[in-house]
Design a protein around this motif. Sequence first.
Motif, PDB file in Angstrom:
ATOM      1  N   LEU A 120      -2.123   4.238  10.298  1.00 51.36           N
ATOM      2  CA  LEU A 120      -0.734   3.810  10.152  1.00 51.36           C
ATOM      3  C   LEU A 120      -0.218   4.149   8.753  1.00 51.36           C
ATOM      4  N   GLU A 121      -0.981   3.774   7.750  1.00 45.15           N
ATOM      5  CA  GLU A 121      -0.560   4.021   6.366  1.00 45.15           C
ATOM      6  C   GLU A 121      -0.523   5.509   6.056  1.00 45.15           C
ATOM      7  N   THR A 123      11.706  -2.206  -3.352  1.00 47.55           N
ATOM      8  CA  THR A 123      12.604  -1.373  -4.158  1.00 47.55           C
ATOM      9  C   THR A 123      11.999   0.005  -4.397  1.00 47.55           C
ATOM     10  N   THR A 124      10.698   0.040  -4.665  1.00 43.31           N
ATOM     11  CA  THR A 124      10.009   1.323  -4.859  1.00 43.31           C
ATOM     12  C   THR A 124      10.144   2.197  -3.623  1.00 43.31           C
ATOM     13  N   LEU A 125       9.938   1.615  -2.460  1.00 44.03           N
ATOM     14  CA  LEU A 125      10.062   2.386  -1.228  1.00 44.03           C
ATOM     15  C   LEU A 125      11.497   2.841  -0.999  1.00 44.03           C
ATOM     16  N   LYS A 155       0.818  -1.206   0.000  1.00 40.81           N
ATOM     17  CA  LYS A 155       0.000   0.000   0.000  1.00 40.81           C
ATOM     18  C   LYS A 155       0.855   1.259   0.000  1.00 40.81           C
ATOM     19  N   LEU A 156       1.926   1.251   0.776  1.00 42.06           N
ATOM     20  CA  LEU A 156       2.806   2.421   0.799  1.00 42.06           C
ATOM     21  C   LEU A 156       3.480   2.627  -0.547  1.00 42.06           C
ATOM     22  N   ALA A 157       3.816   1.529  -1.216  1.00 44.47           N
ATOM     23  CA  ALA A 157       4.527   1.624  -2.494  1.00 44.47           C
ATOM     24  C   ALA A 157       3.683   2.260  -3.587  1.00 44.47           C
ATOM     25  N   VAL A 158       2.354   2.145  -3.468  1.00 47.69           N
ATOM     26  CA  VAL A 158       1.479   2.737  -4.485  1.00 47.69           C
ATOM     27  C   VAL A 158       0.721   3.949  -3.950  1.00 47.69           C
ATOM     28  N   GLN A 172       5.259  10.803   6.011  1.00 42.71           N
ATOM     29  CA  GLN A 172       6.717  10.837   6.123  1.00 42.71           C
ATOM     30  C   GLN A 172       7.364  10.841   4.746  1.00 42.71           C
ATOM     31  N   VAL A 173       6.811  10.047   3.829  1.00 41.49           N
ATOM     32  CA  VAL A 173       7.362   9.962   2.477  1.00 41.49           C
ATOM     33  C   VAL A 173       7.179  11.276   1.733  1.00 41.49           C
ATOM     34  N   LYS A 174       5.974  11.824   1.780  1.00 39.18           N
ATOM     35  CA  LYS A 174       5.708  13.044   1.011  1.00 39.18           C
ATOM     36  C   LYS A 174       6.457  14.253   1.552  1.00 39.18           C
ATOM     37  N   GLU A 175       6.731  14.234   2.864  1.00 32.49           N
ATOM     38  CA  GLU A 175       7.455  15.338   3.485  1.00 32.49           C
ATOM     39  C   GLU A 175       8.968  15.151   3.431  1.00 32.49           C
ATOM     40  N   GLY A 176       9.409  14.027   2.891  1.00 32.77           N
ATOM     41  CA  GLY A 176      10.839  13.767   2.813  1.00 32.77           C
ATOM     42  C   GLY A 176      11.468  13.513   4.169  1.00 32.77           C
TER      43      GLY A 176
END
Length: 216
Positions: free
Chosen positions: A132-133, A164-166, A122-125, A139-143
């Motif tokens: 939680l997700e 690998t995507t993550l 789910k996080l990868a897409v 965290q990902v979008k904010e770098g």
Amino acid sequence: MSNHIDKTNNDSNHSRPLIIGVSGASGLIYAVRALKFLLESDYSIELVASKSTYTVWQAEQNIRMPPEPIAQEQFWRSQAGVTSMGKLRCHPWSDVGAGIASGSFRSLGMIIIPCSMSTVAKLAVGLSSDLLERAADVQVKEGRKLVIVPRETPFSLIHLRNLTTLAETGVRVVPAIPAWYHNPKSIDDLVDFVVARALDQLDIDCIPIKRWQGHI
């Protein structure tokens, strides 16, 4: 080898909370041991367990995890054996309006321990169907720092591509694979090694493990 713990960053680290996500993967002991050492080191923790975590607690320990935040806090403290040290706030998995779901929430980062392959996918897409997700997606979008501890074997090609995507987005992937060079004597020793290496990715050093010092 040395048991020395570097606490030089503790003062600055303790000014912000660490977000801990617990997903429905086998290996809840990893989350329990992480909480034990973080709370004993007086960290502030914001914890969210996924809906599937309730099922895993029942399957692995025949224990019911309470859904109410206050009762759940006491539950996690009891499992970790830390009654009063540190700060712990638990969030319902469905509360997508919680503070940790916002990019404006300041934290040390987030660790998902253990991390299921469903959560990885789910996080990868970019899907976020629960708190939680959503917190991880923030965290990902904010770098910001996001560490995941996947607990699965073997990895399928789909799993590897999602991981690998993550990794390509900056997520640190620390599989639950212990080492033996520190001469482990118990399951806790093996678990603590993995937890310590995962927390290393967040510049948190609060677990007294033996670190490799080269050949002596």
